[in-house]
Every structure is written in C-alpha cells, then in structure tokens.
Design an enzyme around this catalytic site. Sequence first.
Site, short mmCIF file in Angstrom:
data_model
loop_
_atom_site.label_atom_id
_atom_site.label_comp_id
_atom_site.label_asym_id
_atom_site.label_seq_id
_atom_site.Cartn_x
_atom_site.Cartn_y
_atom_site.Cartn_z
N ARG A 76 8.22 3.49 3.15
CA ARG A 76 7.46 2.82 4.21
C ARG A 76 6.67 1.70 3.55
O ARG A 76 6.55 1.62 2.33
CB ARG A 76 6.49 3.80 4.90
CG ARG A 76 5.49 4.42 3.95
CD ARG A 76 4.27 5.01 4.65
NE ARG A 76 3.44 5.76 3.74
CZ ARG A 76 2.61 5.24 2.85
NH1 ARG A 76 2.52 3.93 2.72
NH2 ARG A 76 1.87 6.00 2.04
N GLY A 78 3.03 -0.44 2.92
CA GLY A 78 1.67 0.00 2.63
C GLY A 78 1.51 0.59 1.24
O GLY A 78 2.42 0.59 0.42
N GLY A 145 1.55 4.11 9.04
CA GLY A 145 2.59 3.53 8.20
C GLY A 145 3.94 3.85 8.78
O GLY A 145 4.19 5.00 9.17
N CYS A 174 -4.88 3.74 1.12
CA CYS A 174 -4.17 2.54 1.55
C CYS A 174 -4.54 1.32 0.70
O CYS A 174 -4.41 0.18 1.14
CB CYS A 174 -4.40 2.25 3.03
SG CYS A 174 -3.89 3.61 4.11
#
Length: 210
Positions: A76, A78, A145, A174
Amino acid sequence: MKPNIKVEDWGLINYIEGYGRQMKCVERVIQGAQDHLIFCEHPPVLTLGRMTNPQSLLYQRSEIEKRGVMISSVDRGGDVTLHAPGQQIVYPIFNLNNYGKDLKVYMEKLQEVAVDLLRNFDILAISIPGKRGVFVGEDKIISIGVGVRKWVTYHGLGINVNTDLSLFNLIKPCGLDVRMSSMQKLKGHAVPMENVKIKIAEQFQKHFWK
C-alpha cells in the site's frame, strides 16, 4: 444496502493470514464476485508501506520483535502503521468501476466515513489537508491506507477504539511527528467494538450504497 455487498467479520486474525485472505477476495471481486466489507483485528504488527522512511522506526527491528510486535512490508502507499488488538480494521474490497472509477473520490469518501463514524460517538474529528487519516485536534485517531488492483480496492481503515496507545511509541505513525489517540481515551472508558462495527456499516451504507 445493495444486495451485492457482503459483510464479513474475521475476528482476531494474524496479519499475514488476513492479507492472504484479502488477496483471494480481491481476485474473486476482479472476476465478478460481489464487493466485500471486512472487519477484523490483528495481533501487534507494524506494516511498512511503500513510502516508509527507515527513521520512522524508533527502535531496531530486533528490539521491536522482542516486544512481540511483528514487522511486515505491505503493498500500500504511505509509511509505517501499527495494528494491534482493540484497533478495528476495516478492509473494503470494492470494485471502483461501480463507484466512479476515481481513487481520489474513493479516498475522500473513506475520510467522510471515518469522520461521521466518530461523530456518532460524540467525537469531533477532522481531516487535515495533506495528511492522510483522521484527527481529533492534533492527535491522530484513524489511519487510512489503500491498495488497488485492476480498480479493486484493498487495505483500508485502522480505527483506534480500545488500542494500547503505548505501542505507538515504537514508531513515527505514518512517518509523522504526531500523537495517537483512541476512542477509549477520549470517552474515558472502553467502547464496545460491536457498536463500532454497526456504526461503520451504517456509514458505508450512507456514503457508498445509496
């Protein structure tokens, strides 16, 4: 609610096992199966997104793992995110061909779902331009995310309901210099997870299944 949406609750599930089940579900939806909305919780795990800065881990990997926290790289966007019991995970496996085929709009709708969910519990939350997730004041309470394969979404929301917030001291959540909060901390008592799941489903119905 549209009849072609299937809601599943996987309970407490190992992150790697849950990811494998997600991917099988994604393939079924790509092949034409109904969309899924999946609830689960994970044992303590740090997931490293594609943009993870090594400095977002505040301890050596070996030290983190000694504390019983698994570390896993994920596909993903991030930076690093923590999952742990008491955090409600929501995995929408949605075919965006049915929702305008617009990833930006999809992300905005997830933010709206998150903000409206917390409003149901008298928690005033906001989204901050340029920062993914949902905040109460300056404290982050929900992480977002997503991944997309052939316009089918996976990954999703991590909602701190009754999460052990001390685990976030292992990382820069994050990649941000931000404090994390939870519904339990803000309300002053544990929040029943079943109530949260009911309200999440209602918000997805409101924002996606009109």
